[in-house]
Design a protein around this motif. Structure first.
Motif, PDB file in Angstrom:
ATOM      1  N   PHE A  34      32.693  31.728  47.405  1.00 21.70           N
ATOM      2  CA  PHE A  34      33.056  32.836  46.520  1.00 21.70           C
ATOM      3  C   PHE A  34      33.382  34.099  47.307  1.00 21.70           C
ATOM      4  O   PHE A  34      34.408  34.740  47.092  1.00 21.70           O
ATOM      5  N   LEU A  35      32.533  34.474  48.255  1.00 20.06           N
ATOM      6  CA  LEU A  35      32.771  35.721  48.987  1.00 20.06           C
ATOM      7  C   LEU A  35      34.009  35.599  49.875  1.00 20.06           C
ATOM      8  O   LEU A  35      34.783  36.566  50.013  1.00 20.06           O
ATOM      9  N   ARG A  36      34.226  34.437  50.481  1.00 21.26           N
ATOM     10  CA  ARG A  36      35.423  34.247  51.303  1.00 21.26           C
ATOM     11  C   ARG A  36      36.687  34.355  50.449  1.00 21.26           C
ATOM     12  O   ARG A  36      37.704  34.897  50.885  1.00 21.26           O
ATOM     13  N   GLU A  37      36.629  33.833  49.229  1.00 20.48           N
ATOM     14  CA  GLU A  37      37.786  33.917  48.334  1.00 20.48           C
ATOM     15  C   GLU A  37      38.067  35.359  47.935  1.00 20.48           C
ATOM     16  O   GLU A  37      39.230  35.775  47.853  1.00 20.48           O
ATOM     17  N   LEU A  38      37.027  36.144  47.707  1.00 23.97           N
ATOM     18  CA  LEU A  38      37.238  37.552  47.368  1.00 23.97           C
ATOM     19  C   LEU A  38      37.875  38.309  48.533  1.00 23.97           C
ATOM     20  O   LEU A  38      38.792  39.117  48.329  1.00 23.97           O
ATOM     21  N   TYR A  39      37.415  38.069  49.743  1.00 20.49           N
ATOM     22  CA  TYR A  39      38.019  38.734  50.904  1.00 20.49           C
ATOM     23  C   TYR A  39      39.466  38.271  51.099  1.00 20.49           C
ATOM     24  O   TYR A  39      40.339  39.065  51.484  1.00 20.49           O
ATOM     25  N   ARG A  40      39.743  37.004  50.853  1.00 26.60           N
ATOM     26  CA  ARG A  40      41.125  36.495  50.958  1.00 26.60           C
ATOM     27  C   ARG A  40      42.031  37.226  49.961  1.00 26.60           C
ATOM     28  O   ARG A  40      43.123  37.695  50.315  1.00 26.60           O
ATOM     29  N   ARG A  41      41.579  37.324  48.726  1.00 22.09           N
ATOM     30  CA  ARG A  41      42.375  38.016  47.697  1.00 22.09           C
ATOM     31  C   ARG A  41      42.501  39.506  48.011  1.00 22.09           C
ATOM     32  O   ARG A  41      43.524  40.114  47.690  1.00 22.09           O
ATOM     33  N   ALA A  42      41.449  40.085  48.595  1.00 21.03           N
ATOM     34  CA  ALA A  42      41.490  41.503  48.912  1.00 21.03           C
ATOM     35  C   ALA A  42      42.608  41.823  49.900  1.00 21.03           C
ATOM     36  O   ALA A  42      43.165  42.922  49.894  1.00 21.03           O
ATOM     37  N   CYS A  43      42.952  40.872  50.754  1.00 24.44           N
ATOM     38  CA  CYS A  43      44.059  41.054  51.707  1.00 24.44           C
ATOM     39  C   CYS A  43      45.417  41.084  51.009  1.00 24.44           C
ATOM     40  O   CYS A  43      46.408  41.527  51.595  1.00 24.44           O
ATOM     41  N   LEU A  44      45.461  40.619  49.779  1.00 25.80           N
ATOM     42  CA  LEU A  44      46.723  40.545  49.038  1.00 25.80           C
ATOM     43  C   LEU A  44      46.875  41.664  48.031  1.00 25.80           C
ATOM     44  O   LEU A  44      47.905  41.778  47.366  1.00 25.80           O
ATOM     45  N   CYS A  45      45.851  42.493  47.897  1.00 32.46           N
ATOM     46  CA  CYS A  45      45.871  43.553  46.886  1.00 32.46           C
ATOM     47  C   CYS A  45      46.764  44.733  47.332  1.00 32.46           C
ATOM     48  O   CYS A  45      46.742  45.109  48.493  1.00 32.46           O
TER      49      CYS A  45
END
Length: 272
Positions: free
Chosen positions: A261-272
């Motif tokens: 879950f936390l890795r997915e949030l950081y991955r998405r944060a790079c796309l924001c």
């Protein structure tokens, strides 16, 4: 600017230690988060590290895309052992910031990670600080300062390792009574550097407990994958820290597939 994720903190239960400590257990119901909410949560995560108004200027001249800059300059590197540990730890701290902000209704500065130099190294000082004050122009003894020590276990951990992390959180929480002065000064300085002068006054109110008393709440917080949680481990750790636990509130937050879950949030944060 910051996503209100309070509805995903689900109260699970209370357990009681042999000396009467009350330990609150919460579940982070990340399996209930829809796609849109995941994106908003990720954007909020990014805002803890980098102010949007400066982002384009910071990227300018680097030759990097926005995604590359966030991935390679701002966020901890999950492929580096120290970076992975820092990412996990900082996620747990930010989660606690969210909890005290949106659930407990404390003011928080959201400045801790803004001036990082080495993305893979943790920020020194008290992990999480929250402020609650009725009237900044009329301080009173009921004003509250919350200081939390947060330990996160998102990878596979033995029961002995989890127990060790809980004991460490309790030990370090007590140390916050001593080091809080430096951490308050750092918070105030970051606010003043951003001309957030009214907010700096809130921090200032808590810098002299002797002359201007207030209530101080120490917390030891454990964030971990639900697979590694057990009542027995928590109680054994607390019973080993009886003297220290008398001064500390203990909070456990467990979550399904926390690392994923936390890795997915950081991955998405790079796309924001």
């Amino acid at each position: 600017m910051f996503f209100d994720n309070s509805k995903y903190f689900i109260f699970d239960k209370e357990i009681h230690s042999s000396q009467g400590d009350i330990i609150k257990i919460f579940k982070l119901a990340n399996e209930l988060v829809d796609e849109n909410s995941l994106d908003m949560w990720a954007s909020s995560l990014k805002n803890n590290y980098c102010e949007e108004r400066f982002l384009n200027s910071l990227i300018s001249g680097t030759g990097l895309t926005r995604k590359e800059y966030l991935e390679n300059v701002v966020f901890p590197d999950p492929l580096n052992s120290q970076g992975a540990a820092t990412m996990s730890g900082e996620f747990g701290e930010i989660l606690m910031y969210d909890y005290i902000n949106f659930v407990l209704k404390y003011y928080i500065t959201r400045t801790r990670y803004l001036d990082k130099v080495n993305r893979n190294m943790p920020v020194p000082g008290s992990d999480v600080i929250g402020y609650k004050i009725d009237d900044i122009n009329s301080p009173n003894n009921n004003d509250q300062l919350l200081v939390a020590e947060v330990k996160t276990s998102s990878t596979q951990s033995s029961q002995s390792k989890v127990k060790e992390r809980i004991e460490l959180a309790i030990k370090h929480s007590v140390k916050d009574k001593v080091r809080i002065g430096e951490s308050l000064n750092a918070e105030k300085r970051r606010l003043l550097n951003r001309s957030r002068n009214n907010e700096a006054k809130i921090v200032e109110r808590f810098q002299n407990k002797t002359d201007r008393p207030f209530k101080m709440h120490l917390f030891a917080v454990i964030v971990l994958d639900e697979k590694y949680y057990s009542d027995k481990v928590v109680l054994d750790a607390i019973n080993n820290q009886q003297e220290n636990s008398k001064e500390t509130n203990i909070l456990i937050i467990h979550s399904k597939e926390l690392k994923k879950f936390l890795r997915e949030l950081y991955r998405r944060a790079c796309l924001c």
